[in-house]
Design a protein around this motif. Structure first.
Motif, short mmCIF file in Angstrom:
data_model
loop_
_atom_site.label_atom_id
_atom_site.label_comp_id
_atom_site.label_asym_id
_atom_site.label_seq_id
_atom_site.Cartn_x
_atom_site.Cartn_y
_atom_site.Cartn_z
N PRO A 36 -2.56 2.97 13.08
CA PRO A 36 -1.92 1.75 12.58
C PRO A 36 -0.97 2.05 11.41
N ALA A 37 0.11 1.31 11.32
CA ALA A 37 1.11 1.51 10.26
C ALA A 37 0.49 1.38 8.87
N GLU A 38 -0.44 0.44 8.72
CA GLU A 38 -1.08 0.23 7.41
C GLU A 38 -1.89 1.47 6.99
N MET A 39 -2.51 2.13 7.96
CA MET A 39 -3.27 3.34 7.66
C MET A 39 -2.32 4.48 7.29
N ARG A 40 -1.23 4.60 8.03
CA ARG A 40 -0.23 5.64 7.71
C ARG A 40 0.29 5.45 6.29
N ALA A 41 0.56 4.19 5.93
CA ALA A 41 1.05 3.88 4.58
C ALA A 41 0.01 4.24 3.52
N CYS A 42 -1.26 3.96 3.81
CA CYS A 42 -2.33 4.28 2.87
C CYS A 42 -2.46 5.79 2.70
N ILE A 43 -2.35 6.54 3.77
CA ILE A 43 -2.40 8.01 3.68
C ILE A 43 -1.28 8.50 2.77
N ALA A 72 -4.79 2.32 -5.14
CA ALA A 72 -5.98 1.47 -5.20
C ALA A 72 -5.82 0.24 -4.30
N GLU A 73 -4.65 -0.38 -4.38
CA GLU A 73 -4.39 -1.57 -3.58
C GLU A 73 -4.42 -1.24 -2.08
N SER A 74 -3.78 -0.16 -1.72
CA SER A 74 -3.74 0.29 -0.33
C SER A 74 -5.14 0.63 0.18
N CYS A 75 -5.91 1.33 -0.63
CA CYS A 75 -7.27 1.72 -0.24
C CYS A 75 -8.20 0.52 -0.14
N ARG A 76 -8.02 -0.47 -1.00
CA ARG A 76 -8.84 -1.68 -0.90
C ARG A 76 -8.64 -2.35 0.46
N ARG A 77 -7.40 -2.38 0.93
CA ARG A 77 -7.13 -2.96 2.26
C ARG A 77 -7.79 -2.15 3.36
N MET A 78 -7.76 -0.82 3.24
CA MET A 78 -8.36 0.03 4.28
C MET A 78 -9.89 -0.04 4.25
N ALA A 79 -10.46 -0.31 3.10
CA ALA A 79 -11.92 -0.35 2.97
C ALA A 79 -12.49 -1.66 3.52
#
Length: 110
Positions: free
Chosen positions: A5-12, A102-109
């Motif tokens: 997913p694009a959101e996961m790629r962005a978080c990485i 932190a913001e990106s990881c909160r969404r992935m968690a």
């Protein structure tokens, strides 16, 4: 083939950027500045943040559902690191990288 997913790629990308920023600033800026920049609690937190960001990115790249756990921990450590860097001062690049991660990881968690 697995389509990440694009959101996961962005978080990485956010995690890897934060890893690079924290490690780079710790080893150059902080060591050169000395004083409060190298106080053990702050310096260890920067290194812990860099390591956790790399680990969270790796877990997402591996594709394990355990990435939620590492991303949750990463979000907390990044937030702590951002606060510490803000308190020390002169580390805005690190503060911003940590907050974005932190913001990106909160969404992935979630």
């Amino acid at each position: 083939m697995y389509q990440m997913p694009a959101e996961m790629r962005a978080c990485i990308e956010d995690c890897l950027r934060c890893h690079s920023t924290c490690l780079g600033m710790a080893m150059t800026h902080c060591l050169e500045q000395g004083g409060k920049h190298v106080e053990p609690q702050h310096f260890r937190l920067m290194l812990a943040c860099a390591e956790m960001c790399q680990t969270a990115a790796n877990f997402m790249l591996i594709g394990t559902p355990h990435h939620r756990t590492t991303c949750g921990a990463c979000a907390q450590i990044c937030e702590d690191c951002a606060k510490s860097c803000e308190a020390v001062g002169g580390m805005q690049e690190c503060v911003e990288a940590c907050r974005r991660c932190a913001e990106s990881c909160r969404r992935m968690a979630a």
